[in-house]
Design a protein around this motif. Structure first.
Motif, PDB file in Angstrom:
ATOM      1  N   VAL A  41      -9.357 -88.928  23.296  1.00  0.00           N
ATOM      2  CA  VAL A  41      -8.960 -89.609  24.533  1.00  0.00           C
ATOM      3  C   VAL A  41      -9.388 -91.068  24.400  1.00  0.00           C
ATOM      4  O   VAL A  41     -10.575 -91.381  24.427  1.00  0.00           O
ATOM      5  CB  VAL A  41      -9.628 -88.955  25.761  1.00  0.00           C
ATOM      6  N   THR A  42      -8.417 -91.960  24.250  1.00  0.00           N
ATOM      7  CA  THR A  42      -8.736 -93.339  23.875  1.00  0.00           C
ATOM      8  C   THR A  42      -7.864 -94.356  24.600  1.00  0.00           C
ATOM      9  O   THR A  42      -6.761 -94.037  25.051  1.00  0.00           O
ATOM     10  CB  THR A  42      -8.551 -93.512  22.346  1.00  0.00           C
ATOM     11  N   GLY A  43      -8.351 -95.566  24.683  1.00  0.00           N
ATOM     12  CA  GLY A  43      -7.550 -96.660  25.216  1.00  0.00           C
ATOM     13  C   GLY A  43      -6.590 -97.236  24.192  1.00  0.00           C
ATOM     14  O   GLY A  43      -5.735 -98.051  24.524  1.00  0.00           O
ATOM     15  N   ARG A  44      -6.708 -96.816  22.957  1.00  0.00           N
ATOM     16  CA  ARG A  44      -5.907 -97.368  21.871  1.00  0.00           C
ATOM     17  C   ARG A  44      -4.418 -97.008  21.982  1.00  0.00           C
ATOM     18  O   ARG A  44      -4.048 -95.971  22.516  1.00  0.00           O
ATOM     19  CB  ARG A  44      -6.411 -96.839  20.539  1.00  0.00           C
ATOM     20  N   GLU A  45      -3.594 -97.886  21.399  1.00  0.00           N
ATOM     21  CA  GLU A  45      -2.179 -97.593  21.245  1.00  0.00           C
ATOM     22  C   GLU A  45      -1.968 -96.726  20.008  1.00  0.00           C
ATOM     23  O   GLU A  45      -2.774 -96.741  19.076  1.00  0.00           O
ATOM     24  CB  GLU A  45      -1.385 -98.884  21.060  1.00  0.00           C
ATOM     25  N   ARG A  46      -0.839 -96.046  19.987  1.00  0.00           N
ATOM     26  CA  ARG A  46      -0.511 -95.176  18.856  1.00  0.00           C
ATOM     27  C   ARG A  46      -0.428 -95.963  17.550  1.00  0.00           C
ATOM     28  O   ARG A  46      -0.903 -95.501  16.507  1.00  0.00           O
ATOM     29  CB  ARG A  46       0.808 -94.450  19.129  1.00  0.00           C
ATOM     30  N   LYS A  47       0.137 -97.160  17.596  1.00  0.00           N
ATOM     31  CA  LYS A  47       0.322 -97.926  16.354  1.00  0.00           C
ATOM     32  C   LYS A  47      -1.010 -98.306  15.709  1.00  0.00           C
ATOM     33  O   LYS A  47      -1.105 -98.403  14.483  1.00  0.00           O
ATOM     34  CB  LYS A  47       1.168 -99.170  16.611  1.00  0.00           C
ATOM     35  N   TRP A 129     -12.433-100.823  32.342  1.00  0.00           N
ATOM     36  CA  TRP A 129     -13.181-101.662  31.411  1.00  0.00           C
ATOM     37  C   TRP A 129     -13.765-100.840  30.273  1.00  0.00           C
ATOM     38  O   TRP A 129     -14.202 -99.703  30.482  1.00  0.00           O
ATOM     39  CB  TRP A 129     -14.313-102.399  32.133  1.00  0.00           C
ATOM     40  N   ASN A 130     -13.746-101.432  29.079  1.00  0.00           N
ATOM     41  CA  ASN A 130     -14.449-100.893  27.914  1.00  0.00           C
ATOM     42  C   ASN A 130     -15.308-102.033  27.383  1.00  0.00           C
ATOM     43  O   ASN A 130     -14.824-102.910  26.683  1.00  0.00           O
ATOM     44  CB  ASN A 130     -13.462-100.410  26.860  1.00  0.00           C
ATOM     45  N   ARG A 131     -16.580-102.042  27.819  1.00  0.00           N
ATOM     46  CA  ARG A 131     -17.469-103.181  27.574  1.00  0.00           C
ATOM     47  C   ARG A 131     -16.861-104.427  28.228  1.00  0.00           C
ATOM     48  O   ARG A 131     -16.654-104.425  29.430  1.00  0.00           O
ATOM     49  CB  ARG A 131     -17.708-103.367  26.067  1.00  0.00           C
ATOM     50  N   ASN A 132     -16.456-105.447  27.448  1.00  0.00           N
ATOM     51  CA  ASN A 132     -15.872-106.659  28.024  1.00  0.00           C
ATOM     52  C   ASN A 132     -14.349-106.710  27.933  1.00  0.00           C
ATOM     53  O   ASN A 132     -13.738-107.724  28.263  1.00  0.00           O
ATOM     54  CB  ASN A 132     -16.455-107.904  27.344  1.00  0.00           C
ATOM     55  N   LYS A 139      -1.822 -97.277  38.891  1.00  0.00           N
ATOM     56  CA  LYS A 139      -2.938 -97.119  39.821  1.00  0.00           C
ATOM     57  C   LYS A 139      -3.516 -95.707  39.833  1.00  0.00           C
ATOM     58  O   LYS A 139      -4.706 -95.521  40.043  1.00  0.00           O
ATOM     59  CB  LYS A 139      -2.483 -97.522  41.223  1.00  0.00           C
ATOM     60  N   ASN A 140      -2.670 -94.707  39.619  1.00  0.00           N
ATOM     61  CA  ASN A 140      -3.122 -93.316  39.728  1.00  0.00           C
ATOM     62  C   ASN A 140      -3.509 -92.714  38.380  1.00  0.00           C
ATOM     63  O   ASN A 140      -3.523 -91.490  38.223  1.00  0.00           O
ATOM     64  CB  ASN A 140      -2.019 -92.461  40.358  1.00  0.00           C
ATOM     65  N   MET A 141      -3.827 -93.550  37.401  1.00  0.00           N
ATOM     66  CA  MET A 141      -4.060 -93.041  36.054  1.00  0.00           C
ATOM     67  C   MET A 141      -5.399 -93.499  35.493  1.00  0.00           C
ATOM     68  O   MET A 141      -5.869 -94.588  35.770  1.00  0.00           O
ATOM     69  CB  MET A 141      -2.919 -93.498  35.134  1.00  0.00           C
ATOM     70  N   ASP A 142      -6.038 -92.618  34.699  1.00  0.00           N
ATOM     71  CA  ASP A 142      -7.231 -92.936  33.927  1.00  0.00           C
ATOM     72  C   ASP A 142      -7.386 -91.856  32.855  1.00  0.00           C
ATOM     73  O   ASP A 142      -6.540 -90.958  32.739  1.00  0.00           O
ATOM     74  CB  ASP A 142      -8.489 -93.050  34.806  1.00  0.00           C
ATOM     75  N   LYS A 143      -8.445 -91.923  32.078  1.00  0.00           N
ATOM     76  CA  LYS A 143      -8.635 -90.961  30.996  1.00  0.00           C
ATOM     77  C   LYS A 143      -8.726 -89.525  31.517  1.00  0.00           C
ATOM     78  O   LYS A 143      -8.178 -88.597  30.918  1.00  0.00           O
ATOM     79  CB  LYS A 143      -9.905 -91.289  30.209  1.00  0.00           C
ATOM     80  N   GLY A 144      -9.440 -89.353  32.623  1.00  0.00           N
ATOM     81  CA  GLY A 144      -9.620 -88.013  33.165  1.00  0.00           C
ATOM     82  C   GLY A 144      -8.312 -87.403  33.620  1.00  0.00           C
ATOM     83  O   GLY A 144      -8.019 -86.231  33.342  1.00  0.00           O
ATOM     84  N   LYS A 145      -7.507 -88.190  34.325  1.00  0.00           N
ATOM     85  CA  LYS A 145      -6.233 -87.668  34.824  1.00  0.00           C
ATOM     86  C   LYS A 145      -5.264 -87.387  33.688  1.00  0.00           C
ATOM     87  O   LYS A 145      -4.511 -86.405  33.730  1.00  0.00           O
ATOM     88  CB  LYS A 145      -5.642 -88.653  35.829  1.00  0.00           C
ATOM     89  N   GLY A 146      -5.287 -88.241  32.665  1.00  0.00           N
ATOM     90  CA  GLY A 146      -4.455 -87.986  31.500  1.00  0.00           C
ATOM     91  C   GLY A 146      -4.846 -86.690  30.809  1.00  0.00           C
ATOM     92  O   GLY A 146      -3.983 -85.890  30.412  1.00  0.00           O
ATOM     93  N   GLY A 164     -18.510 -89.527  25.102  1.00  0.00           N
ATOM     94  CA  GLY A 164     -18.074 -90.917  25.165  1.00  0.00           C
ATOM     95  C   GLY A 164     -19.232 -91.886  25.179  1.00  0.00           C
ATOM     96  O   GLY A 164     -20.397 -91.497  24.997  1.00  0.00           O
ATOM     97  N   ASP A 165     -18.897 -93.170  25.440  1.00  0.00           N
ATOM     98  CA  ASP A 165     -19.930 -94.206  25.345  1.00  0.00           C
ATOM     99  C   ASP A 165     -19.813 -95.309  26.392  1.00  0.00           C
ATOM    100  O   ASP A 165     -20.773 -96.027  26.631  1.00  0.00           O
ATOM    101  CB  ASP A 165     -19.867 -94.878  23.968  1.00  0.00           C
ATOM    102  N   SER A 166     -18.628 -95.504  27.014  1.00  0.00           N
ATOM    103  CA  SER A 166     -18.432 -96.723  27.791  1.00  0.00           C
ATOM    104  C   SER A 166     -17.894 -96.454  29.192  1.00  0.00           C
ATOM    105  O   SER A 166     -17.683 -95.307  29.584  1.00  0.00           O
ATOM    106  CB  SER A 166     -17.496 -97.658  27.029  1.00  0.00           C
ATOM    107  N   GLN A 167     -17.641 -97.565  29.943  1.00  0.00           N
ATOM    108  CA  GLN A 167     -17.263 -97.431  31.343  1.00  0.00           C
ATOM    109  C   GLN A 167     -15.999 -96.601  31.542  1.00  0.00           C
ATOM    110  O   GLN A 167     -15.903 -95.813  32.481  1.00  0.00           O
ATOM    111  CB  GLN A 167     -17.024 -98.806  31.993  1.00  0.00           C
ATOM    112  N   ASN A 168     -15.015 -96.801  30.664  1.00  0.00           N
ATOM    113  CA  ASN A 168     -13.755 -96.084  30.865  1.00  0.00           C
ATOM    114  C   ASN A 168     -13.838 -94.608  30.500  1.00  0.00           C
ATOM    115  O   ASN A 168     -12.871 -93.860  30.665  1.00  0.00           O
ATOM    116  CB  ASN A 168     -12.609 -96.761  30.091  1.00  0.00           C
ATOM    117  N   ASP A 169     -15.012 -94.173  30.020  1.00  0.00           N
ATOM    118  CA  ASP A 169     -15.228 -92.746  29.777  1.00  0.00           C
ATOM    119  C   ASP A 169     -15.781 -92.032  31.009  1.00  0.00           C
ATOM    120  O   ASP A 169     -15.830 -90.799  31.044  1.00  0.00           O
ATOM    121  CB  ASP A 169     -16.197 -92.541  28.597  1.00  0.00           C
TER     122      ASP A 169
END
Length: 224
Positions: A41-47, A129-132, A139-146, A164-169
């Protein structure tokens, strides 16, 4: 039955290694995924994942911080069509602020914009946010909902172990039955974790998977 949901940056892969996953971690996750569900579960793009995590074969992926699911080669977008008009209006505001950004299939990325946090607030969108670094998404989406949407698709009925390690986790932790932080996690993540590992990054993930396989994790918690 349980499912492991792991963040990628600074959890599976170390910043010191340019976020390229190590062979040791890759092999362990691939081996584990043959026996138990393992989702990245990541903020990264597929590419970018294709380059950074080449050869990593989890059960599935939750990308772009939640709204894009990848199961095999099948992509599922969790977004309403009006989002793309909203995204265009946000991009106009970012350009007026003079901020550099990149656009994924769904979300907007901004690197090292912590000093602009007060200006990155939108009624029509969610900012994670992920660190800075910031991610602007529906609006209705985040890692948990995904992850919860993926769980429905997989028809998974067991418990969720998140690492995990950061705010978006934190939204990921909110939907988990058991929360694990790697040793290099932010203090705010460690405070809400059920377990803080002694090892950083991928070595921490390996340690967790070994605890699961040996049954030692379940001696500490009531998760069966």
């Amino acid at each position: 039955m349980f499912l492991v949901a792991s963040d990628y940056d600074r959890t599976l892969a170390s910043e010191k290694n340019g976020f390229i996953i190590s062979d040791e971690v890759k092999e362990k996750v691939n081996e584990f995924s043959k026996k138990y569900p393992f989702v990245v579960v990541t903020g990264r793009e597929r590419k970018f994942i294709k380059v950074l995590a080449k050869g990593l074969n989890p059960t599935a992926w939750v990308l772009e911080n939640g709204p894009l699911l990848l199961i095999g080669e099948k992509e599922i977008h969790l977004v309403d069509e009006d989002w793309f008009e909203i995204r265009e209006s946000i991009v106009e505001k970012l350009e007026k602020l003079g901020l550099r950004y990149s656009i994924g299939k769904i979300i907007i990325y901004l690197d090292n914009v912590g000093n602009f946090s007060n200006k990155l607030r939108f009624d029509c969108a969610r900012v994670e946010w992920n660190r800075n670094d910031a991610m602007i998404m529906p609006k209705n989406m985040d890692k948990g909902k995904g992850l919860l949407e993926l769980v429905k698709i997989l028809n998974f009925k067991g418990k969720i172990i998140a690492i995990g390690d950061s705010q978006n986790d934190i939204p990921l932790f909110k939907v988990a039955d058991y929360k694990v932080a790697v040793a290099n996690a932010l203090d705010e993540v460690k405070k809400i974790a059920d377990l803080v590992l002694n090892e950083e990054n991928g070595k921490g993930v390996i340690s967790l998977l070994e605890m699961i396989e040996s049954g030692n994790l379940f001696k500490k918690i009531d998760i069966n």
